[in-house]
Design a protein around this motif. Structure first.
Motif, PDB file in Angstrom:
ATOM      1  N   ASN A  21     -27.177  48.917 -68.989  1.00 22.00           N
ATOM      2  CA  ASN A  21     -26.259  49.999 -68.664  1.00 22.00           C
ATOM      3  C   ASN A  21     -26.144  50.111 -67.160  1.00 22.00           C
ATOM      4  O   ASN A  21     -27.136  50.310 -66.479  1.00 22.00           O
ATOM      5  CB  ASN A  21     -26.778  51.308 -69.261  1.00 22.00           C
ATOM      6  N   TYR A  55     -33.089  48.301 -55.706  1.00 19.21           N
ATOM      7  CA  TYR A  55     -32.047  48.407 -56.708  1.00 19.21           C
ATOM      8  C   TYR A  55     -31.496  49.828 -56.633  1.00 19.21           C
ATOM      9  O   TYR A  55     -32.192  50.779 -56.949  1.00 19.21           O
ATOM     10  CB  TYR A  55     -32.672  48.133 -58.055  1.00 19.21           C
ATOM     11  N   PRO A 107     -33.919  46.295 -65.456  1.00 20.46           N
ATOM     12  CA  PRO A 107     -33.886  44.944 -64.889  1.00 20.46           C
ATOM     13  C   PRO A 107     -32.659  44.180 -65.360  1.00 20.46           C
ATOM     14  O   PRO A 107     -32.062  44.493 -66.380  1.00 20.46           O
ATOM     15  CB  PRO A 107     -35.161  44.312 -65.442  1.00 20.46           C
ATOM     16  N   GLN A 108     -32.303  43.163 -64.588  1.00 24.25           N
ATOM     17  CA  GLN A 108     -31.222  42.279 -64.973  1.00 24.25           C
ATOM     18  C   GLN A 108     -31.795  41.022 -65.636  1.00 24.25           C
ATOM     19  O   GLN A 108     -32.856  40.544 -65.269  1.00 24.25           O
ATOM     20  CB  GLN A 108     -30.378  41.898 -63.759  1.00 24.25           C
ATOM     21  N   TYR A 160     -37.208  38.469 -64.399  1.00 26.53           N
ATOM     22  CA  TYR A 160     -37.733  39.786 -64.055  1.00 26.53           C
ATOM     23  C   TYR A 160     -39.265  39.777 -64.144  1.00 26.53           C
ATOM     24  O   TYR A 160     -39.843  39.218 -65.083  1.00 26.53           O
ATOM     25  CB  TYR A 160     -37.160  40.823 -65.015  1.00 26.53           C
ATOM     26  N   TYR A 189     -38.505  39.884 -58.849  1.00 18.77           N
ATOM     27  CA  TYR A 189     -38.093  38.780 -59.709  1.00 18.77           C
ATOM     28  C   TYR A 189     -38.738  37.518 -59.175  1.00 18.77           C
ATOM     29  O   TYR A 189     -39.113  37.447 -58.010  1.00 18.77           O
ATOM     30  CB  TYR A 189     -36.566  38.601 -59.679  1.00 18.77           C
ATOM     31  N   ALA A 197     -23.242  45.933 -68.702  1.00 24.59           N
ATOM     32  CA  ALA A 197     -22.953  45.439 -67.352  1.00 24.59           C
ATOM     33  C   ALA A 197     -23.219  43.939 -67.241  1.00 24.59           C
ATOM     34  O   ALA A 197     -24.191  43.424 -67.797  1.00 24.59           O
ATOM     35  CB  ALA A 197     -23.807  46.186 -66.334  1.00 24.59           C
ATOM     36  N   LEU A 222     -27.869  44.533 -56.973  1.00 24.08           N
ATOM     37  CA  LEU A 222     -29.136  44.077 -56.445  1.00 24.08           C
ATOM     38  C   LEU A 222     -28.861  43.277 -55.187  1.00 24.08           C
ATOM     39  O   LEU A 222     -27.994  42.426 -55.185  1.00 24.08           O
ATOM     40  CB  LEU A 222     -29.862  43.183 -57.442  1.00 24.08           C
ATOM     41  N   SER A 269     -27.184  43.587 -67.590  1.00 24.32           N
ATOM     42  CA  SER A 269     -28.153  44.672 -67.718  1.00 24.32           C
ATOM     43  C   SER A 269     -27.620  45.664 -68.737  1.00 24.32           C
ATOM     44  O   SER A 269     -26.406  45.750 -68.956  1.00 24.32           O
ATOM     45  CB  SER A 269     -28.425  45.348 -66.376  1.00 24.32           C
ATOM     46  N   HIS A 295     -37.764  46.361 -57.311  1.00 20.54           N
ATOM     47  CA  HIS A 295     -37.846  45.354 -58.375  1.00 20.54           C
ATOM     48  C   HIS A 295     -38.392  44.053 -57.812  1.00 20.54           C
ATOM     49  O   HIS A 295     -38.099  43.699 -56.660  1.00 20.54           O
ATOM     50  CB  HIS A 295     -36.451  45.075 -58.950  1.00 20.54           C
TER      51      HIS A 295
END
Lengths: 110, 115
Positions: free
Chosen positions: B96, A91, B103-104, A46, A36, B31, A98, B94, A34
């Motif tokens: 689930n 992730y 992504p958060q 994100y 960010y 979450a 994270l 997030s 990921h």
């Protein structure tokens, strides 16, 4: 936990492409990559994520090495608003956490 | 618009005092997470919650406590046991937990300082 390594800072000229590298040599098979970015005094935003294949979205592209031990975030035309700290994060499903490293501070020159 | 709201934006704590940071989300996410960020550093996980009435310690939980009585809310209490509480605190959510391709979403943070 697998870790990521990024350069502390990079500089780019406005309107030029930017390639932000990330090394993650201990990545496991189920870890997603990921990205960010964070502007001063704001929460992270994100950007993009991927598993094995290269990914594109309206913000950026993500190029993932065939062995998945490194990846590159590509901003096709840097703008002044792209100046931020960019975090490359693995992730994983273990606890859904994270792990953020120190990131790369991108400076964009007009 | 859906999102995460953290309040207050700035908070000051006296020595020996507990303070509570608010985090509310209207994204219907299961979450939620709390992170701490020190100047020039990345984020470190304090606590996370995968579902209502359940939460787990992160990497730096000592001196902090949380609750998750409602899906939308995940308040963080910084107790007097946290000896170095000055930091930027970020809440995230997030959809689930347990799915690593999601992504958060982050709030804009609360900056806590000691008087």
């Amino acid at each position: 936990d697998a870790k990521t390594t990024q350069p502390n800072s990079m500089e780019s000229n406005e309107e030029e492409p930017v390639h932000l590298p990330c090394n993650h040599s201990t990545i496991s098979g189920t870890d997603y990559i990921h990205w960010y970015r964070q502007l001063p005094s704001q929460g992270p935003e994100y950007v993009i994520h991927g598993l094995t294949s290269n990914v594109n979205n309206r913000m950026a592209s993500l190029a993932i090495a065939e062995d998945r031990k490194s990846s590159t975030l590509i901003l096709h035309r840097a703008t002044l608003r792209d100046a931020a700290v960019y975090y490359c994060i693995l992730y994983n499903n273990a606890g859904n956490m994270l792990t953020f490293g120190g990131g790369t501070r991108l400076m964009v020159k007009p | 618009d859906g999102g995460i709201t953290q309040s207050p934006k700035y908070l000051f704590r006296k020595e020996g005092q507990n303070v509570t940071l608010s985090c509310e989300q209207n994204l219907n996410h299961d979450a939620m997470y709390w992170y701490r960020q020190d100047p020039g550093q990345g984020l470190r996980l304090i606590y996370y919650s995968q579902i209502v009435n359940d939460f787990q310690k992160g990497d730096i939980a000592e001196g902090y406590s949380v609750s998750r009585e409602k899906k939308e809310s995940f308040p963080l209490t910084v107790t007097s046991a946290q000896k170095n509480p000055t930091a930027f605190y970020l809440c995230a959510s997030s959809p689930n937990s347990g799915l690593s391709n999601q992504p958060q979403h982050f709030g804009d943070g609360t900056r806590l300082s000691i008087l």
